[in-house]
Design a protein around this motif. Structure first.
Motif, PDB file in Angstrom:
ATOM      1  N   HIS A  49      62.608  37.530  75.771  1.00 18.36           N
ATOM      2  CA  HIS A  49      61.278  36.929  75.918  1.00 18.36           C
ATOM      3  C   HIS A  49      61.182  35.927  77.057  1.00 18.36           C
ATOM      4  O   HIS A  49      60.090  35.627  77.530  1.00 18.36           O
ATOM      5  N   ASN A  50      62.303  35.415  77.540  1.00 19.97           N
ATOM      6  CA  ASN A  50      62.250  34.446  78.642  1.00 19.97           C
ATOM      7  C   ASN A  50      62.475  35.089  80.011  1.00 19.97           C
ATOM      8  O   ASN A  50      62.500  34.398  81.025  1.00 19.97           O
ATOM      9  N   LEU A  51      62.651  36.397  80.033  1.00 16.37           N
ATOM     10  CA  LEU A  51      62.867  37.063  81.310  1.00 16.37           C
ATOM     11  C   LEU A  51      61.560  37.094  82.099  1.00 16.37           C
ATOM     12  O   LEU A  51      60.479  37.257  81.526  1.00 16.37           O
ATOM     13  N   PRO A  52      61.625  36.944  83.409  1.00 17.11           N
ATOM     14  CA  PRO A  52      60.385  36.942  84.222  1.00 17.11           C
ATOM     15  C   PRO A  52      59.664  38.268  84.155  1.00 17.11           C
ATOM     16  O   PRO A  52      60.279  39.328  84.215  1.00 17.11           O
ATOM     17  N   LYS A  53      58.346  38.207  83.978  1.00 14.95           N
ATOM     18  CA  LYS A  53      57.529  39.422  83.948  1.00 14.95           C
ATOM     19  C   LYS A  53      57.161  39.822  85.375  1.00 14.95           C
ATOM     20  O   LYS A  53      57.038  38.988  86.267  1.00 14.95           O
ATOM     21  N   LYS A  54      56.961  41.092  85.557  1.00 23.66           N
ATOM     22  CA  LYS A  54      56.561  41.604  86.861  1.00 23.66           C
ATOM     23  C   LYS A  54      55.156  41.087  87.204  1.00 23.66           C
ATOM     24  O   LYS A  54      54.239  41.203  86.391  1.00 23.66           O
ATOM     25  N   LEU A  55      55.021  40.497  88.346  1.00 20.81           N
ATOM     26  CA  LEU A  55      53.731  39.938  88.757  1.00 20.81           C
ATOM     27  C   LEU A  55      52.917  40.984  89.521  1.00 20.81           C
ATOM     28  O   LEU A  55      53.431  41.679  90.395  1.00 20.81           O
TER      29      LEU A  55
ATOM     30  N   LYS B 148      74.287  36.603  81.755  1.00 25.81           N
ATOM     31  CA  LYS B 148      72.906  36.157  81.556  1.00 25.81           C
ATOM     32  C   LYS B 148      72.781  35.476  80.197  1.00 25.81           C
ATOM     33  O   LYS B 148      71.972  34.566  80.022  1.00 25.81           O
ATOM     34  N   SER B 149      73.558  35.971  79.241  1.00 25.73           N
ATOM     35  CA  SER B 149      73.555  35.353  77.919  1.00 25.73           C
ATOM     36  C   SER B 149      74.861  35.670  77.210  1.00 25.73           C
ATOM     37  O   SER B 149      75.549  36.640  77.530  1.00 25.73           O
ATOM     38  N   LEU B 150      75.186  34.812  76.243  1.00 19.00           N
ATOM     39  CA  LEU B 150      76.352  34.990  75.385  1.00 19.00           C
ATOM     40  C   LEU B 150      75.883  34.873  73.946  1.00 19.00           C
ATOM     41  O   LEU B 150      75.274  33.868  73.565  1.00 19.00           O
TER      42      LEU B 150
ATOM     43  N   ILE C 280      66.872  42.837  61.165  1.00 15.69           N
ATOM     44  CA  ILE C 280      66.602  41.416  61.411  1.00 15.69           C
ATOM     45  C   ILE C 280      67.449  40.915  62.579  1.00 15.69           C
ATOM     46  O   ILE C 280      66.951  40.223  63.479  1.00 15.69           O
ATOM     47  N   CYS C 281      68.719  41.282  62.580  1.00 16.01           N
ATOM     48  CA  CYS C 281      69.605  40.867  63.678  1.00 16.01           C
ATOM     49  C   CYS C 281      69.088  41.395  65.013  1.00 16.01           C
ATOM     50  O   CYS C 281      69.055  40.664  66.012  1.00 16.01           O
ATOM     51  N   ALA C 282      68.685  42.654  65.020  1.00 17.90           N
ATOM     52  CA  ALA C 282      68.199  43.261  66.264  1.00 17.90           C
ATOM     53  C   ALA C 282      66.933  42.575  66.752  1.00 17.90           C
ATOM     54  O   ALA C 282      66.767  42.340  67.960  1.00 17.90           O
ATOM     55  N   GLU C 283      66.041  42.233  65.835  1.00 12.38           N
ATOM     56  CA  GLU C 283      64.793  41.580  66.229  1.00 12.38           C
ATOM     57  C   GLU C 283      65.049  40.204  66.834  1.00 12.38           C
ATOM     58  O   GLU C 283      64.403  39.816  67.822  1.00 12.38           O
ATOM     59  N   ILE C 284      65.996  39.473  66.269  1.00 10.62           N
ATOM     60  CA  ILE C 284      66.353  38.173  66.835  1.00 10.62           C
ATOM     61  C   ILE C 284      66.921  38.347  68.233  1.00 10.62           C
ATOM     62  O   ILE C 284      66.564  37.621  69.171  1.00 10.62           O
ATOM     63  N   ILE C 285      67.795  39.320  68.401  1.00  5.22           N
ATOM     64  CA  ILE C 285      68.397  39.596  69.707  1.00  5.22           C
ATOM     65  C   ILE C 285      67.323  39.976  70.721  1.00  5.22           C
ATOM     66  O   ILE C 285      67.291  39.466  71.844  1.00  5.22           O
ATOM     67  N   ASN C 286      66.426  40.873  70.328  1.00  8.20           N
ATOM     68  CA  ASN C 286      65.332  41.285  71.222  1.00  8.20           C
ATOM     69  C   ASN C 286      64.500  40.085  71.663  1.00  8.20           C
ATOM     70  O   ASN C 286      64.201  39.908  72.851  1.00  8.20           O
ATOM     71  N   THR C 287      64.126  39.275  70.696  1.00  9.00           N
ATOM     72  CA  THR C 287      63.246  38.135  70.974  1.00  9.00           C
ATOM     73  C   THR C 287      63.925  37.085  71.844  1.00  9.00           C
ATOM     74  O   THR C 287      63.374  36.649  72.863  1.00  9.00           O
ATOM     75  N   GLU C 288      65.123  36.703  71.466  1.00  6.07           N
ATOM     76  CA  GLU C 288      65.786  35.594  72.147  1.00  6.07           C
ATOM     77  C   GLU C 288      66.337  35.966  73.525  1.00  6.07           C
ATOM     78  O   GLU C 288      66.351  35.135  74.435  1.00  6.07           O
TER      79      GLU C 288
END
Length: 260
Positions: free
Chosen positions: A252-258, A103-105, A241-249
């Motif tokens: 944040h683009n994952l689909p939210k439950k509708l 999903k990401s690298l 700081i590293c963890a916050e960047i990882i969390n955000t990036e």
């Protein structure tokens, strides 16, 4: 099979690969800051931590295959993969062989460039000292991986990093150094991978040519990069700081439950 540890019950699996002369313990400072949406899978790479030495040369491809065996054992087929330094080289080899799994690298203070000839020769010259005087090798090298402007502040972290390095099997370290000498240019992986690519780099990183790497990043919408005011070890120098960047990036683009 490689030694590994799972933690958390988040829906998104984040696989963490440590660097050279490290093991799964290095993530302890970052873990409290990582999102609960992650389930963590921490793996000891071959010849490190509690994982066995598997060959005279641990190529990045060999280590990537061993990581895949852990994923298959745990029945994981869609993951976020993050690798620090040598773990990043392994992650690139994994992305080349198994892109459909990602999903990401995240290249975490690592690079897609191979060693230049000078770096290769430095590694080759280190073979004997790693074999015969490993403690000296570790003590000489580890402090240089941290931001030189914050040595006083980071003294405790440097000691932890050194203790971790000294706990590494010297022949396991040697097998990995030989593998790093052999690694190839992986820019084509960065250019073609469809998964999200995140790069965290250090302004004062003596192990990675940060400016060159960032300058030559492909102009693709799936690539994000951050340069932090630290050395080679963001997990110890700037964990929150590293963890916050990882969390955000990565989340944040994952689909939210509708809700209909």
């Amino acid at each position: 099979m490689l030694n590994f540890e799972r933690k958390g019950n988040g829906k998104e699996t984040l696989v963490l690969l440590h660097g050279f002369m490290e093991n799964i313990s290095i993530w302890s400072d970052m873990e409290p800051h990582l999102s609960d949406n992650f389930s963590l899978l921490k793996i000891d790479l071959p010849g490190h931590g509690q994982s066995d030495i598997l060959a005279e040369v641990h190529t990045m491809e060999l280590m990537a295959d061993e990581v895949k065996k852990v994923l298959d054992h745990e029945k994981l087929d869609q993951i976020h993969l993050l690798g620090h330094s040598m773990g990043g080289y392994t992650s690139l080899a994994f992305a080349e062989k198994y892109p459909e799994v990602l999903k990401s690298l995240t290249l975490f203070f690592s690079t897609y460039f191979p060693d230049d000839e000078e770096k290769k020769q430095q590694r080759i010259k280190s073979y004997r000292i790693i074999k015969d005087a490993f403690a000296h090798y570790a003590r000489a090298g580890v402090p240089n991986l941290f931001n030189p402007n914050e040595r006083d502040i980071l003294e405790g972290k440097i000691e932890i990093a050194l203790e971790t390095a000294l706990s590494t099997n010297n022949m396991g370290a040697l097998a990995c150094v030989k593998g790093m000498v052999e690694r190839t240019d992986k820019k084509h992986v960065i250019e073609s991978l469809e998964a999200k690519i995140l790069i965290l780099a250090g302004k004062h990183d003596n192990a990675v040519k940060t400016d060159t790497m960032i300058k030559h990043l492909p102009d693709r919408t799936n690539i994000k990069s951050y340069i932090l005011d630290c050395g080679h070890n963001g997990h110890w120098e700037k964990p929150s700081i590293c963890a916050e960047i990882i969390n955000t990036e990565l989340l944040h683009n994952l689909p939210k439950k509708l809700v209909l």
